[in-house]
Every structure is written in C-alpha cells, then in structure tokens.
Design a protein around this motif. Structure first.
Motif, PDB file in Angstrom:
ATOM      1  N   GLY A  76      36.752  32.301   1.192  1.00 14.45           N
ATOM      2  CA  GLY A  76      35.591  31.933   0.383  1.00 14.45           C
ATOM      3  C   GLY A  76      34.665  30.978   1.103  1.00 14.45           C
ATOM      4  O   GLY A  76      33.443  31.097   1.020  1.00 14.45           O
ATOM      5  N   LEU A  77      35.234  30.012   1.829  1.00 10.43           N
ATOM      6  CA  LEU A  77      34.405  29.075   2.588  1.00 10.43           C
ATOM      7  C   LEU A  77      33.716  29.764   3.761  1.00 10.43           C
ATOM      8  O   LEU A  77      32.527  29.559   4.005  1.00 10.43           O
ATOM      9  N   LEU A  78      34.464  30.594   4.493  1.00  9.44           N
ATOM     10  CA  LEU A  78      33.879  31.286   5.640  1.00  9.44           C
ATOM     11  C   LEU A  78      32.861  32.333   5.206  1.00  9.44           C
ATOM     12  O   LEU A  78      31.862  32.550   5.899  1.00  9.44           O
ATOM     13  N   GLY A  79      33.099  32.983   4.071  1.00  8.05           N
ATOM     14  CA  GLY A  79      32.198  34.027   3.594  1.00  8.05           C
ATOM     15  C   GLY A  79      30.989  33.506   2.850  1.00  8.05           C
ATOM     16  O   GLY A  79      30.086  34.261   2.528  1.00  8.05           O
ATOM     17  N   GLY A  80      30.959  32.231   2.542  1.00  5.72           N
ATOM     18  CA  GLY A  80      29.815  31.656   1.853  1.00  5.72           C
ATOM     19  C   GLY A  80      29.888  31.737   0.339  1.00  5.72           C
ATOM     20  O   GLY A  80      28.943  31.355  -0.339  1.00  5.72           O
ATOM     21  N   ALA A  81      30.980  32.233  -0.227  1.00  5.64           N
ATOM     22  CA  ALA A  81      31.117  32.294  -1.673  1.00  5.64           C
ATOM     23  C   ALA A  81      31.456  30.927  -2.255  1.00  5.64           C
ATOM     24  O   ALA A  81      31.183  30.663  -3.420  1.00  5.64           O
ATOM     25  N   LEU A 110      52.653  26.357  10.193  1.00  9.23           N
ATOM     26  CA  LEU A 110      51.508  26.591   9.332  1.00  9.23           C
ATOM     27  C   LEU A 110      51.936  27.498   8.194  1.00  9.23           C
ATOM     28  O   LEU A 110      52.370  28.620   8.411  1.00  9.23           O
ATOM     29  N   ASN A 111      51.836  27.015   6.974  1.00  8.37           N
ATOM     30  CA  ASN A 111      52.286  27.748   5.804  1.00  8.37           C
ATOM     31  C   ASN A 111      51.065  28.125   4.975  1.00  8.37           C
ATOM     32  O   ASN A 111      50.577  27.333   4.183  1.00  8.37           O
ATOM     33  N   LEU A 112      50.555  29.340   5.172  1.00 11.89           N
ATOM     34  CA  LEU A 112      49.399  29.799   4.419  1.00 11.89           C
ATOM     35  C   LEU A 112      49.853  30.604   3.212  1.00 11.89           C
ATOM     36  O   LEU A 112      50.534  31.604   3.344  1.00 11.89           O
ATOM     37  N   THR A 113      49.472  30.128   2.039  1.00 10.68           N
ATOM     38  CA  THR A 113      49.749  30.843   0.812  1.00 10.68           C
ATOM     39  C   THR A 113      48.542  31.730   0.490  1.00 10.68           C
ATOM     40  O   THR A 113      47.464  31.540   1.072  1.00 10.68           O
ATOM     41  N   PRO A 114      48.682  32.675  -0.428  1.00  9.28           N
ATOM     42  CA  PRO A 114      47.527  33.498  -0.799  1.00  9.28           C
ATOM     43  C   PRO A 114      46.346  32.664  -1.304  1.00  9.28           C
ATOM     44  O   PRO A 114      45.191  32.972  -1.015  1.00  9.28           O
ATOM     45  N   GLN A 115      46.625  31.579  -2.018  1.00 12.38           N
ATOM     46  CA  GLN A 115      45.555  30.725  -2.511  1.00 12.38           C
ATOM     47  C   GLN A 115      44.791  30.076  -1.361  1.00 12.38           C
ATOM     48  O   GLN A 115      43.561  30.005  -1.377  1.00 12.38           O
ATOM     49  N   LYS A 116      45.528  29.592  -0.350  1.00  9.44           N
ATOM     50  CA  LYS A 116      44.883  28.970   0.805  1.00  9.44           C
ATOM     51  C   LYS A 116      44.052  29.981   1.575  1.00  9.44           C
ATOM     52  O   LYS A 116      42.952  29.671   2.024  1.00  9.44           O
ATOM     53  N   ILE A 117      44.568  31.200   1.712  1.00  8.15           N
ATOM     54  CA  ILE A 117      43.833  32.246   2.425  1.00  8.15           C
ATOM     55  C   ILE A 117      42.538  32.577   1.689  1.00  8.15           C
ATOM     56  O   ILE A 117      41.476  32.730   2.305  1.00  8.15           O
ATOM     57  N   LEU A 118      42.602  32.657   0.358  1.00 10.92           N
ATOM     58  CA  LEU A 118      41.398  32.962  -0.407  1.00 10.92           C
ATOM     59  C   LEU A 118      40.369  31.841  -0.331  1.00 10.92           C
ATOM     60  O   LEU A 118      39.166  32.100  -0.274  1.00 10.92           O
ATOM     61  N   VAL A 119      40.816  30.588  -0.315  1.00 11.32           N
ATOM     62  CA  VAL A 119      39.889  29.471  -0.175  1.00 11.32           C
ATOM     63  C   VAL A 119      39.226  29.508   1.198  1.00 11.32           C
ATOM     64  O   VAL A 119      38.000  29.329   1.321  1.00 11.32           O
ATOM     65  N   ILE A 120      40.009  29.761   2.246  1.00 11.98           N
ATOM     66  CA  ILE A 120      39.451  29.856   3.597  1.00 11.98           C
ATOM     67  C   ILE A 120      38.437  30.991   3.670  1.00 11.98           C
ATOM     68  O   ILE A 120      37.328  30.825   4.199  1.00 11.98           O
TER      69      ILE A 120
END
Length: 116
Positions: free
Chosen positions: A60-65, A48-58
């Motif tokens: 944002g989706l989980l936080g409702g933004a 699993l290769n999580l980049t900072p962009q992927k982490i921010l998208v995740i």
C-alpha cells in the motif's frame, strides 16, 4: 483470498525487488548466516518475519494507496504511525469537486449562474 503459498511467493518477489534476496527467507536461512558472531540466541529475532498484514502495508505504501498521516513518539519511546488511504480511485467528478471546494464561494456561484 490468497493462500499461504501465494503470500510466500509474493513475499519473496517483494524481497527480491527490494534487493533482499532469499537470505531472509525462513525456508533457506541458516541461523549462522544471519548472525555473524555465531550467537544463535539472537538469530531468531533477526530473521525477517513478514506477515500478510505487513506485506499489504508495504504494498500500500509503495503503490501509493496509503500515505503516512503522522508519526507520534511518546516519552516512553513508543512509536505510533497513522496511515491514511483509500482503495477507491478518484473519478473525474471527485477531482472536479476537489478543485471547486478550493475556490471562493462567489467565484463558484458566478460560474454556475453564468452557465444558466
């Protein structure tokens, strides 16, 4: 701006909360642990290769933004996902204007004239 170390700590915390303990961490993962059949050729692809962009998208989706506006799958089976969101929080005035915008014009005009 977050440093790489901070992002790695954030990634491991998110993975732990999602129930994916550190086996997917690139520091602690062994290729033979990831791929049960011992074929190391595909083991790099399975990490699993999580980049900072992927982490921010995740986040944002989980936080409702962020919310998914639409998902498009074309005939070549390429998937496009459009995310929509804002970092700005709605104020009371924004919420009130949204409610007024949904009302018929004559009701809004009567309410305004009734207050004058």
């Amino acid at each position: 701006m977050l440093s790489n170390n901070d992002l790695n700590i954030l990634k491991e915390q998110i993975m732990a909360q999602l129930g994916q303990e550190t086996p997917f961490s690139t520091k602690n993962a062994k290729k033979t642990d990831i791929c049960n059949n011992g074929n190391n050729k595909n083991a790099n692809n399975m990490l699993l290769n999580l980049t900072p962009q992927k982490i921010l998208v995740i986040a944002g989706l989980l936080g409702g933004a962020l919310e998914v506006k639409y998902v498009l799958v074309d005939r070549d089976q390429i998937i496009n996902v459009l995310l929509d969101g804002s970092l700005k929080r709605k104020t009371k005035l924004d919420k009130m204007l949204d409610e007024i915008g949904a009302m018929p014009f004559d009701d809004v005009l009567r309410a305004v004239l009734g207050r004058v």
